[in-house]
Every structure is written in C-alpha cells, then in structure tokens.
Design an enzyme around this catalytic site. Structure first.
Site, PDB file in Angstrom:
ATOM      1  N   HIS A  89      75.613  14.678  83.587  1.00  0.00           N
ATOM      2  CA  HIS A  89      75.688  15.028  82.167  1.00  0.00           C
ATOM      3  C   HIS A  89      75.119  13.841  81.388  1.00  0.00           C
ATOM      4  O   HIS A  89      75.629  12.717  81.494  1.00  0.00           O
ATOM      5  CB  HIS A  89      77.131  15.348  81.756  1.00  0.00           C
ATOM      6  CG  HIS A  89      77.658  16.546  82.493  1.00  0.00           C
ATOM      7  ND1 HIS A  89      78.848  16.556  83.168  1.00  0.00           N
ATOM      8  CD2 HIS A  89      77.101  17.779  82.678  1.00  0.00           C
ATOM      9  CE1 HIS A  89      79.017  17.743  83.735  1.00  0.00           C
ATOM     10  NE2 HIS A  89      77.973  18.507  83.459  1.00  0.00           N
ATOM     11  N   HIS A 122      81.311  10.742  86.045  1.00  0.00           N
ATOM     12  CA  HIS A 122      81.476  11.500  84.798  1.00  0.00           C
ATOM     13  C   HIS A 122      82.416  10.776  83.847  1.00  0.00           C
ATOM     14  O   HIS A 122      83.278  10.013  84.272  1.00  0.00           O
ATOM     15  CB  HIS A 122      82.065  12.885  85.085  1.00  0.00           C
ATOM     16  CG  HIS A 122      81.135  13.799  85.798  1.00  0.00           C
ATOM     17  ND1 HIS A 122      80.401  14.777  85.159  1.00  0.00           N
ATOM     18  CD2 HIS A 122      80.796  13.868  87.108  1.00  0.00           C
ATOM     19  CE1 HIS A 122      79.656  15.430  86.050  1.00  0.00           C
ATOM     20  NE2 HIS A 122      79.882  14.895  87.250  1.00  0.00           N
ATOM     21  N   ARG A 181      74.393  16.853  77.104  1.00  0.00           N
ATOM     22  CA  ARG A 181      75.028  17.232  78.371  1.00  0.00           C
ATOM     23  C   ARG A 181      73.987  17.806  79.331  1.00  0.00           C
ATOM     24  O   ARG A 181      73.937  17.459  80.495  1.00  0.00           O
ATOM     25  CB  ARG A 181      76.148  18.243  78.114  1.00  0.00           C
ATOM     26  CG  ARG A 181      76.937  18.633  79.371  1.00  0.00           C
ATOM     27  CD  ARG A 181      78.140  19.491  79.017  1.00  0.00           C
ATOM     28  NE  ARG A 181      78.837  19.993  80.192  1.00  0.00           N
ATOM     29  CZ  ARG A 181      79.825  19.355  80.835  1.00  0.00           C
ATOM     30  NH1 ARG A 181      80.214  18.168  80.424  1.00  0.00           N
ATOM     31  NH2 ARG A 181      80.429  19.887  81.869  1.00  0.00           N
ATOM     32  N   SER A 185      79.960  24.969  91.261  1.00  0.00           N
ATOM     33  CA  SER A 185      79.001  24.426  92.233  1.00  0.00           C
ATOM     34  C   SER A 185      78.407  23.125  91.713  1.00  0.00           C
ATOM     35  O   SER A 185      77.407  23.116  90.997  1.00  0.00           O
ATOM     36  CB  SER A 185      77.910  25.459  92.484  1.00  0.00           C
ATOM     37  OG  SER A 185      78.513  26.657  92.929  1.00  0.00           O
ATOM     38  N   THR A 186      79.032  22.026  92.098  1.00  0.00           N
ATOM     39  CA  THR A 186      78.711  20.710  91.542  1.00  0.00           C
ATOM     40  C   THR A 186      77.488  20.076  92.203  1.00  0.00           C
ATOM     41  O   THR A 186      77.101  20.439  93.320  1.00  0.00           O
ATOM     42  CB  THR A 186      79.904  19.757  91.741  1.00  0.00           C
ATOM     43  OG1 THR A 186      80.188  19.671  93.147  1.00  0.00           O
ATOM     44  CG2 THR A 186      81.146  20.260  91.027  1.00  0.00           C
ATOM     45  N   GLU A 237      85.917  10.813  87.342  1.00  0.00           N
ATOM     46  CA  GLU A 237      85.996  11.206  85.930  1.00  0.00           C
ATOM     47  C   GLU A 237      86.843  10.168  85.220  1.00  0.00           C
ATOM     48  O   GLU A 237      88.011  10.002  85.563  1.00  0.00           O
ATOM     49  CB  GLU A 237      86.677  12.580  85.873  1.00  0.00           C
ATOM     50  CG  GLU A 237      86.748  13.229  84.533  1.00  0.00           C
ATOM     51  CD  GLU A 237      85.425  13.823  84.093  1.00  0.00           C
ATOM     52  OE1 GLU A 237      84.809  13.205  83.207  1.00  0.00           O
ATOM     53  OE2 GLU A 237      85.022  14.880  84.613  1.00  0.00           O
ATOM     54  N   ASN A 295      75.928  20.674  86.558  1.00  0.00           N
ATOM     55  CA  ASN A 295      77.098  20.602  87.436  1.00  0.00           C
ATOM     56  C   ASN A 295      77.737  21.974  87.709  1.00  0.00           C
ATOM     57  O   ASN A 295      78.860  22.062  88.178  1.00  0.00           O
ATOM     58  CB  ASN A 295      78.153  19.655  86.852  1.00  0.00           C
ATOM     59  CG  ASN A 295      78.854  18.851  87.925  1.00  0.00           C
ATOM     60  OD1 ASN A 295      78.291  18.601  88.993  1.00  0.00           O
ATOM     61  ND2 ASN A 295      80.096  18.439  87.663  1.00  0.00           N
ATOM     62  N   ARG A 296      76.988  23.030  87.386  1.00  0.00           N
ATOM     63  CA  ARG A 296      77.379  24.396  87.750  1.00  0.00           C
ATOM     64  C   ARG A 296      76.237  25.070  88.520  1.00  0.00           C
ATOM     65  O   ARG A 296      76.313  26.244  88.840  1.00  0.00           O
ATOM     66  CB  ARG A 296      77.658  25.244  86.491  1.00  0.00           C
ATOM     67  CG  ARG A 296      78.704  24.668  85.542  1.00  0.00           C
ATOM     68  CD  ARG A 296      80.109  24.748  86.130  1.00  0.00           C
ATOM     69  NE  ARG A 296      81.130  24.234  85.210  1.00  0.00           N
ATOM     70  CZ  ARG A 296      81.444  22.940  85.066  1.00  0.00           C
ATOM     71  NH1 ARG A 296      80.807  22.016  85.764  1.00  0.00           N
ATOM     72  NH2 ARG A 296      82.392  22.553  84.238  1.00  0.00           N
TER      73      ARG A 296
END
Ligand SMILES: CC(=O)N[C@@H](CC(=O)O)C(=O)O
Ligand SMILES: [Zn+2]
Length: 315
Positions: free
Chosen positions: A25, A120, A67, A169-170, A182, A74-75
């Site tokens: 991101h 992140h 982002r 689905s990262t 994170e 990250n999807r």
C-alpha cells in the site's frame, strides 16, 4: 516436512530465500521507507545463511502516495488473477501481482520464496501486530514465539486470519511462510519515528530467528496466543448507504481490549449509542482503519486462542 517418532520434532527445510515487501500500500510510509533504506544498504538485514531481498511491491502507488492505483494489490493474488493471460489492458495491480508471482512464487509451488514479510501501517491503535494466515504453519508459530520473547517487555500481538470468507489473497501469500507486519497508529502518508523503529525491531528479531533456524537450532514445543478473525463489523448506514454513526468514544483506540455484549460500539450523529449485540466477548481490532471505509468495515472482531507450536528443527 517429516516428524520423528521419538521427539515429535517437525523437520523443515531451511529458509534460505526471504523477501521483505514494502509499499504493497503506497501510503503506508514506515514499510515504504524501511524497504527503500534497505535497498540502498542491505547490511542491516543480512544474516548468515539467508538471502534477503527488500522489494517495493507497488511502485506506482508509492509514487502517488496512495493505497493503490486501480485495485488493492493486497487482494489481488487470487488463482483467477494469477492465471489470467497477461496483457496491458489488465488493471495495473493485476499485472503487478502476476510479475510478483513470477519473481517470488509461483504461489503454492516448491520454487516459491520461503518467507515473505509484508510491511503495513494502520491508522488504528493496534501497536505491533504480526498477521498469520494459517494456524498449522509451525515455522511461523515458532517465529511468533521467538519475536514475542525477544521484544518483551514490549508487546507484539498475533492476528490469525484463516477465516474462510474474510481471508483475502495477499502479496505475501506467494511465499511458503507468509508473515504480515502491521504497525500503528500512523496516519496515511505520514512517517512516525516510534512506528518506524518498532517495525524495524520486529524485523531484526524475525531475521535473527531465521538465521538461528538455518544454523540448526532446535525450537522446543511452545504455545502462542493468537487473536483469530471472527467477523467484520460495518458502520451503521442509512438506506442510501451513507454512514450514520461513528465508532463510539469508549471503543475508539481500544484495539485488542475486550468488547462485551451490551458495550457501546457506535455513536450516531445525534448522540445515540449503539451497543454490541453479539453473544460473547470479542477483541476488536483495526478499529476505524482509514483504508477500510471503502471496504464497509468499521472494525474486525477476534477471539483469543492459544495455539500449540510443534518443536521444529531444520531437516
Ligand atoms: C490497513 C491495511 O492495509 N491492512 C492490511 C492487513 C493485511 O496485510 O492483512 C490489508 O488490509 O491489506
Ligand atoms: Zn496496508
């Protein structure tokens, strides 16, 4: 992976190929800055017997300090996206996911990288959080235990997202052992020294763990406390989909603190309190994360669990 009948120790391959992703991101500045720093000088992340590659995953989004450009990277690492024929007309992040899958995967194959750390930042008051995608990855569970002990008395919590519907689905999911890191609170587009340093320290211990594992150290069985993703809670909305309430002041910034049935959860613009109606105590996190307004998510609820990590040693 094999298990010795005498000790119960699980023998795992060495983790030689490791990547550190930043900028998945583009507006999460601690990860972007650390990875850029390490691309210029990799001394800090070098360990004996480990090949560590720092990598900016979404350079266009970093450039724009947003982002993403077309869609959330990250999807994007779904089997469908990764198997779609490549082409210039695909959304930028889908093309990028395919490139990353070629470089660090293919996802699910023996050629894939051993470990990917994906850095992140969150606007939520979550502190240091490691994110796992499987409760059965004993290498990662042992790593969590190692990091938690190494940074004590500072703390670092483990968020486990293996929810069949809420899992996504990262970028890191192309690796055999995916680890999300994170750290917050940090506003989007902003660097905060405390958050930057906290992230750096976690990475140091994570890489130390891999070096020790590769050197043949035995890690005895242990338990790891995790917070398992249970549900996603949206803001209250009107018939047009507009938000009609905010996170309640007694919940705001209270990530990881118990939320009990009947506790205040939202506050409407005219001052009414909306209470949590669940049937048991949960531990909310990602409370009021800026990036999740578009995902219709005010926070996620988690349940606290203790997992057992098998003893491990390299094969
Ligand atoms: C705030 C943020 O971007 N969080 C990450 C969490 C993760 O990496 O699993 C995401 O939604 O992709
Ligand atoms: Zn992020």
């Amino acid at each position: 992976m094999s298990s010795s009948p005498y000790s119960g120790t699980v023998h795992l391959d060495e983790a030689r190929r490791v990547a550190i992703f930043g900028g998945t991101h583009g507006n999460e500045m601690s990860g972007v800055t650390l990875v850029n720093l390490w691309m210029n000088n990799c001394a800090e992340i070098q360990r004996k017997g480990v090949d560590t590659k720092p990598f900016i995953t979404n350079p266009k989004a970093v450039e724009k300090c947003s982002r993403y450009v077309d869609t959330d990277l990250n999807r994007a690492f779904t089997p469908e996206n990764l198997s779609t024929p490549a082409g210039g007309d695909l959304p930028y992040e889908i093309q990028r996911a395919q490139e990353i899958n070629r470089m660090f995967g293919p996802k699910g194959s023996p050629e894939a990288y051993d470990v990917i750390f994906d850095l992140h930042n969150t606007t939520s008051n979550m502190g240091c959080t490691l994110i796992l995608e499987s409760s059965k990855d004993h290498f990662n569970l042992q790593m969590m235990n190692y990091i938690k002990k190494a940074i004590a008395p500072a703390s670092c919590l483990v968020l486990l997202n293996e929810h069949p519907l809420l899992k996504y689905s990262t970028s890191r999911s192309v690796a055999k052992h995916p680890v999300g890191l994170e750290v917050g609170p940090q506003p989007q587009g902003v660097l905060r020294s405390n958050i930057f340093e906290a992230m750096r320290v976690i990475l140091k211990h994570a890489l130390d763990f891999i070096e020790l594992f590769n050197a043949g150290m035995h890690f005895p069985t242990c338990t790891v406390e995790v917070f398992r993703v249970a549900d996603r809670i949206d803001y209250p909305r009107d018939a047009n989909g507009n938000i009609i309430a905010m996170v309640h002041p007694t919940l705001q910034d209270c990530d990881w603190e118990p939320l009990n049935p009947g506790d205040p959860m939202f506050q409407t613009f005219d001052g009414k309190t909306i209470h949590y109606q669940g049937s048991c105590t949960v531990y909310p996190t990602f409370i009021n994360e800026a990036a999740y307004y578009e995902k219709q998510q005010a926070f996620v609820t988690t349940r606290r669990e203790t997992l057992v990590a098998s003893s491990i040693r390299k094969a």
